[in-house]
Scaffold this motif. Sequence first.
Motif, PDB file in Angstrom:
ATOM      1  N   ASP A 156       1.683   2.349  -2.083  1.00 23.92           N
ATOM      2  CA  ASP A 156       2.726   1.902  -2.942  1.00 23.92           C
ATOM      3  C   ASP A 156       2.288   0.945  -3.966  1.00 23.92           C
ATOM      4  OD1 ASP A 156       5.146   0.462  -3.450  1.00 23.92           O
ATOM      5  OD2 ASP A 156       5.811   0.208  -1.385  1.00 23.92           O
ATOM      6  N   THR A 157       2.362   0.985  -5.005  1.00 27.47           N
ATOM      7  CA  THR A 157       1.942  -0.156  -6.191  1.00 27.47           C
ATOM      8  C   THR A 157       2.843  -1.003  -6.332  1.00 27.47           C
ATOM      9  OG1 THR A 157       2.731   1.467  -7.737  1.00 27.47           O
ATOM     10  CG2 THR A 157       0.483   1.566  -7.290  1.00 27.47           C
ATOM     11  N   LYS A 158       4.323  -0.845  -5.663  1.00 26.35           N
ATOM     12  CA  LYS A 158       5.203  -1.966  -6.005  1.00 26.35           C
ATOM     13  C   LYS A 158       5.093  -3.052  -5.070  1.00 26.35           C
ATOM     14  CE  LYS A 158      10.296  -2.554  -6.106  1.00 26.35           C
ATOM     15  NZ  LYS A 158      10.452  -3.485  -4.870  1.00 26.35           N
ATOM     16  N   ASP A 159       4.786  -2.682  -3.725  1.00 28.84           N
ATOM     17  CA  ASP A 159       4.998  -3.732  -2.722  1.00 28.84           C
ATOM     18  C   ASP A 159       3.346  -3.743  -2.275  1.00 28.84           C
ATOM     19  OD1 ASP A 159       7.506  -4.239  -2.297  1.00 28.84           O
ATOM     20  OD2 ASP A 159       7.863  -2.187  -1.269  1.00 28.84           O
ATOM     21  N   GLU A 160       2.651  -2.977  -2.853  1.00 30.84           N
ATOM     22  CA  GLU A 160       0.986  -3.269  -2.650  1.00 30.84           C
ATOM     23  C   GLU A 160       0.833  -2.845  -1.111  1.00 30.84           C
ATOM     24  OE1 GLU A 160      -1.929  -4.213  -5.098  1.00 30.84           O
ATOM     25  OE2 GLU A 160      -0.356  -2.986  -5.727  1.00 30.84           O
ATOM     26  N   ILE A 161       1.174  -1.663  -0.713  1.00 31.29           N
ATOM     27  CA  ILE A 161       1.034  -1.301   0.673  1.00 31.29           C
ATOM     28  C   ILE A 161       0.114   0.165   0.611  1.00 31.29           C
ATOM     29  CG2 ILE A 161       2.253  -0.473   2.899  1.00 31.29           C
ATOM     30  CD1 ILE A 161       2.372  -3.503   2.606  1.00 31.29           C
ATOM     31  N   ALA A 162      -0.839   0.346   1.607  1.00 31.30           N
ATOM     32  CA  ALA A 162      -1.666   1.404   1.496  1.00 31.30           C
ATOM     33  C   ALA A 162      -1.015   2.170   3.127  1.00 31.30           C
ATOM     34  CB  ALA A 162      -2.878   1.314   1.596  1.00 31.30           C
ATOM     35  N   TYR A 163      -0.796   3.648   2.982  1.00 29.28           N
ATOM     36  CA  TYR A 163      -0.588   4.170   4.180  1.00 29.28           C
ATOM     37  C   TYR A 163      -1.382   5.271   4.510  1.00 29.28           C
ATOM     38  CZ  TYR A 163       4.077   2.268   3.358  1.00 29.28           C
ATOM     39  OH  TYR A 163       5.306   1.169   2.995  1.00 29.28           O
ATOM     40  N   MET A 164      -1.986   5.447   5.528  1.00 31.79           N
ATOM     41  CA  MET A 164      -3.431   6.536   5.947  1.00 31.79           C
ATOM     42  C   MET A 164      -2.760   7.155   7.183  1.00 31.79           C
ATOM     43  SD  MET A 164      -6.011   3.434   5.309  1.00 31.79           S
ATOM     44  CE  MET A 164      -4.673   2.257   5.240  1.00 31.79           C
ATOM     45  N   THR A 165      -3.287   8.353   7.317  1.00 37.88           N
ATOM     46  CA  THR A 165      -3.110   9.135   8.490  1.00 37.88           C
ATOM     47  C   THR A 165      -4.556   8.914   9.150  1.00 37.88           C
ATOM     48  OG1 THR A 165      -3.746  10.958   7.211  1.00 37.88           O
ATOM     49  CG2 THR A 165      -1.452  10.586   7.688  1.00 37.88           C
ATOM     50  N   ASP A 166      -4.424   9.280  10.714  1.00 38.70           N
ATOM     51  CA  ASP A 166      -5.744   9.310  11.615  1.00 38.70           C
ATOM     52  C   ASP A 166      -5.291  10.714  12.076  1.00 38.70           C
ATOM     53  OD1 ASP A 166      -7.446   9.487  13.483  1.00 38.70           O
ATOM     54  OD2 ASP A 166      -6.834   7.521  14.445  1.00 38.70           O
ATOM     55  N   SER A 167      -6.282  11.684  11.530  1.00 40.65           N
ATOM     56  CA  SER A 167      -6.147  13.021  11.893  1.00 40.65           C
ATOM     57  C   SER A 167      -6.944  13.429  13.366  1.00 40.65           C
ATOM     58  CB  SER A 167      -6.665  13.915  10.842  1.00 40.65           C
ATOM     59  OG  SER A 167      -8.091  13.658  10.485  1.00 40.65           O
TER      60      SER A 167
ATOM     61  N   GLY B 225      -1.981   9.508  14.124  1.00 36.34           N
ATOM     62  CA  GLY B 225      -1.209   8.100  14.034  1.00 36.34           C
ATOM     63  C   GLY B 225      -1.109   7.774  12.453  1.00 36.34           C
ATOM     64  N   ILE B 226      -0.474   6.670  12.358  1.00 35.33           N
ATOM     65  CA  ILE B 226      -0.141   6.445  10.779  1.00 35.33           C
ATOM     66  C   ILE B 226      -0.487   4.934  10.708  1.00 35.33           C
ATOM     67  CG2 ILE B 226       1.395   5.866   8.982  1.00 35.33           C
ATOM     68  CD1 ILE B 226       2.727   8.371   9.727  1.00 35.33           C
ATOM     69  N   ILE B 227      -1.497   4.390   9.880  1.00 40.11           N
ATOM     70  CA  ILE B 227      -1.926   3.108   9.839  1.00 40.11           C
ATOM     71  C   ILE B 227      -1.308   2.498   8.431  1.00 40.11           C
ATOM     72  CG2 ILE B 227      -3.910   1.591   9.364  1.00 40.11           C
ATOM     73  CD1 ILE B 227      -5.583   3.737  11.207  1.00 40.11           C
ATOM     74  N   VAL B 228      -0.869   1.285   8.249  1.00 42.03           N
ATOM     75  CA  VAL B 228      -0.493   0.622   7.420  1.00 42.03           C
ATOM     76  C   VAL B 228      -1.248  -0.703   7.104  1.00 42.03           C
ATOM     77  CG1 VAL B 228       1.563  -0.739   6.269  1.00 42.03           C
ATOM     78  CG2 VAL B 228       1.810   1.282   7.855  1.00 42.03           C
ATOM     79  N   LEU B 229      -1.446  -0.873   5.803  1.00 39.09           N
ATOM     80  CA  LEU B 229      -2.418  -1.775   5.279  1.00 39.09           C
ATOM     81  C   LEU B 229      -1.681  -2.571   4.230  1.00 39.09           C
ATOM     82  CD1 LEU B 229      -5.014  -3.348   4.811  1.00 39.09           C
ATOM     83  CD2 LEU B 229      -5.969  -1.474   3.487  1.00 39.09           C
ATOM     84  N   ASP B 230      -1.723  -3.911   4.387  1.00 41.21           N
ATOM     85  CA  ASP B 230      -1.067  -4.916   3.162  1.00 41.21           C
ATOM     86  C   ASP B 230      -2.038  -4.912   2.253  1.00 41.21           C
ATOM     87  OD1 ASP B 230      -0.180  -7.197   1.719  1.00 41.21           O
ATOM     88  OD2 ASP B 230       1.210  -7.520   3.267  1.00 41.21           O
ATOM     89  N   LEU B 231      -2.132  -4.804   1.033  1.00 44.45           N
ATOM     90  CA  LEU B 231      -3.259  -5.066   0.205  1.00 44.45           C
ATOM     91  C   LEU B 231      -3.281  -6.338  -0.348  1.00 44.45           C
ATOM     92  CD1 LEU B 231      -2.706  -1.507  -1.725  1.00 44.45           C
ATOM     93  CD2 LEU B 231      -4.395  -2.039  -0.169  1.00 44.45           C
ATOM     94  N   LYS B 232      -2.370  -7.034  -0.146  1.00 43.70           N
ATOM     95  CA  LYS B 232      -2.357  -8.406  -0.734  1.00 43.70           C
ATOM     96  C   LYS B 232      -2.993  -9.257   0.399  1.00 43.70           C
ATOM     97  CE  LYS B 232       2.000  -8.312  -1.283  1.00 43.70           C
ATOM     98  NZ  LYS B 232       2.489  -7.155  -0.780  1.00 43.70           N
ATOM     99  N   SER B 233      -2.746  -9.180   1.377  1.00 42.72           N
ATOM    100  CA  SER B 233      -2.985 -10.081   2.743  1.00 42.72           C
ATOM    101  C   SER B 233      -4.357  -9.421   3.218  1.00 42.72           C
ATOM    102  CB  SER B 233      -2.024 -10.337   3.703  1.00 42.72           C
ATOM    103  OG  SER B 233      -1.672  -9.157   4.417  1.00 42.72           O
ATOM    104  N   GLY B 234      -4.698  -8.141   3.319  1.00 49.81           N
ATOM    105  CA  GLY B 234      -5.604  -7.433   3.926  1.00 49.81           C
ATOM    106  C   GLY B 234      -5.387  -7.221   5.409  1.00 49.81           C
ATOM    107  N   SER B 235      -4.146  -7.349   5.967  1.00 49.94           N
ATOM    108  CA  SER B 235      -3.913  -7.248   7.369  1.00 49.94           C
ATOM    109  C   SER B 235      -3.311  -5.857   7.489  1.00 49.94           C
ATOM    110  CB  SER B 235      -2.804  -8.192   8.075  1.00 49.94           C
ATOM    111  OG  SER B 235      -1.507  -8.033   7.110  1.00 49.94           O
ATOM    112  N   SER B 236      -3.639  -5.374   8.566  1.00 47.69           N
ATOM    113  CA  SER B 236      -3.346  -3.916   9.113  1.00 47.69           C
ATOM    114  C   SER B 236      -2.805  -3.701  10.268  1.00 47.69           C
ATOM    115  CB  SER B 236      -4.516  -2.978   8.661  1.00 47.69           C
ATOM    116  OG  SER B 236      -5.658  -3.245   9.352  1.00 47.69           O
ATOM    117  N   TRP B 237      -2.163  -2.569  10.707  1.00 48.00           N
ATOM    118  CA  TRP B 237      -1.598  -2.240  11.801  1.00 48.00           C
ATOM    119  C   TRP B 237      -1.364  -0.734  11.894  1.00 48.00           C
ATOM    120  CZ3 TRP B 237       0.486  -4.939   7.760  1.00 48.00           C
ATOM    121  CH2 TRP B 237       1.734  -4.438   7.174  1.00 48.00           C
ATOM    122  N   ARG B 238      -1.559  -0.463  13.147  1.00 49.85           N
ATOM    123  CA  ARG B 238      -1.138   1.238  13.661  1.00 49.85           C
ATOM    124  C   ARG B 238       0.255   1.234  13.914  1.00 49.85           C
ATOM    125  NH1 ARG B 238      -5.675   4.565  14.683  1.00 49.85           N
ATOM    126  NH2 ARG B 238      -4.799   6.501  15.765  1.00 49.85           N
ATOM    127  N   ALA B 239       0.978   1.701  12.674  1.00 49.06           N
ATOM    128  CA  ALA B 239       2.353   1.615  12.840  1.00 49.06           C
ATOM    129  C   ALA B 239       2.896   2.623  13.780  1.00 49.06           C
ATOM    130  CB  ALA B 239       2.817   1.999  11.465  1.00 49.06           C
TER     131      ALA B 239
END
Length: 339
Positions: A149-160, A164-178
């Motif tokens: 998401d280039t507007k809010d600078e967020i990355a979304y990833m899958t764990d196959s 699971g779905i993992i979210v990463l805040d590209l600005k702060s570098g913090s991530s969580w297992r959503a």
Amino acid sequence: MKQKISLVALAFIVVLLSACSAKDSFEKVAESDYQWTGIAVSGEGRIFVNYPTWQLASPFKVAEIVNGKEIAYPSEEINNLFVCVQSVVIDKLNRLWVLDPANPQFKGVVEGGPKLYQIDIQTNDIVKIYNFPETVYTPTSYLNDVRIDTKDEIAYMTDSEDGGIIVLDLKSGSSWRALNSGCPAVLANLDGIDFKSTGKSKGITNSDGIELSEDNQTLYFSALTANILYQIPTSVLRDTMLVPEERCKEVSVLNNKNVPTDGMVLYNNSLYMADLPNESLWAFDLKTKEGRSFDFGTTIRWADSFAVGADGYIYFTTSQINYPEKERVQYGIYKFKPQ
């Protein structure tokens, strides 16, 4: 007069029958002796691919296709930094992202854990490397696909692997297992896939294909060994005050008669994806909620990942995962013009 009308009618029927019998078409862009999965196409038409570290060793982890040939990207030296790249993606800002699950041959995540690389394709330099805490991945995790998401600078990833779905805040570098494996939507709901050429598989793969809506407000996803397409508001995934169980309640079914697929890509309000059992492609119209099968008149050997080019073509790789190695041909990159 009657004869003229009859001839006109006959000509119309011929044209109509030709249109009805015409098959969809695609063309080969490049081929390789080595298995690739992800594909990314830049605004200038540059093509990037990645090669997972599975069985057959490849001299590349990430490559650019130049004049039909594979060249280590960004360089051979940087290729050596990668462990097991599963996905490459170009975002709306023309940035290249490389997702490395760091789980070669599915033997477990190596020390240092998964990483997401941001690469400037103008300078061919790594801009930033994102690491993940051990609270986000498990020892068996396999981060599979990513959307930005280039507007809010967020990355979304899958764990196959674990689901699971993992979210990463590209600005702060913090991530969580959503979302985690406690949510049925990220898990396989089939006991295998029955391929028309190779028969029933026994492999089980969880949340895999992923895509963002054009406005970044919705995330679409599906497990590979499944026939259900889901959606969830991205605001729910971004809300760090919620726990995975609460977020799971906000997941809704988009299509309960979907095809088992690997990757997917959004183009003109339709999600284009693999039709793995029929070894073809499938498109799901988000407005009409109807699906469409493609008839290319030939077998597509596991369409893996998809990317939209600035030329209006959809590009995809074939990874032939369901075929024994001795029955595989060269791996291909193809493109087609969606109707």
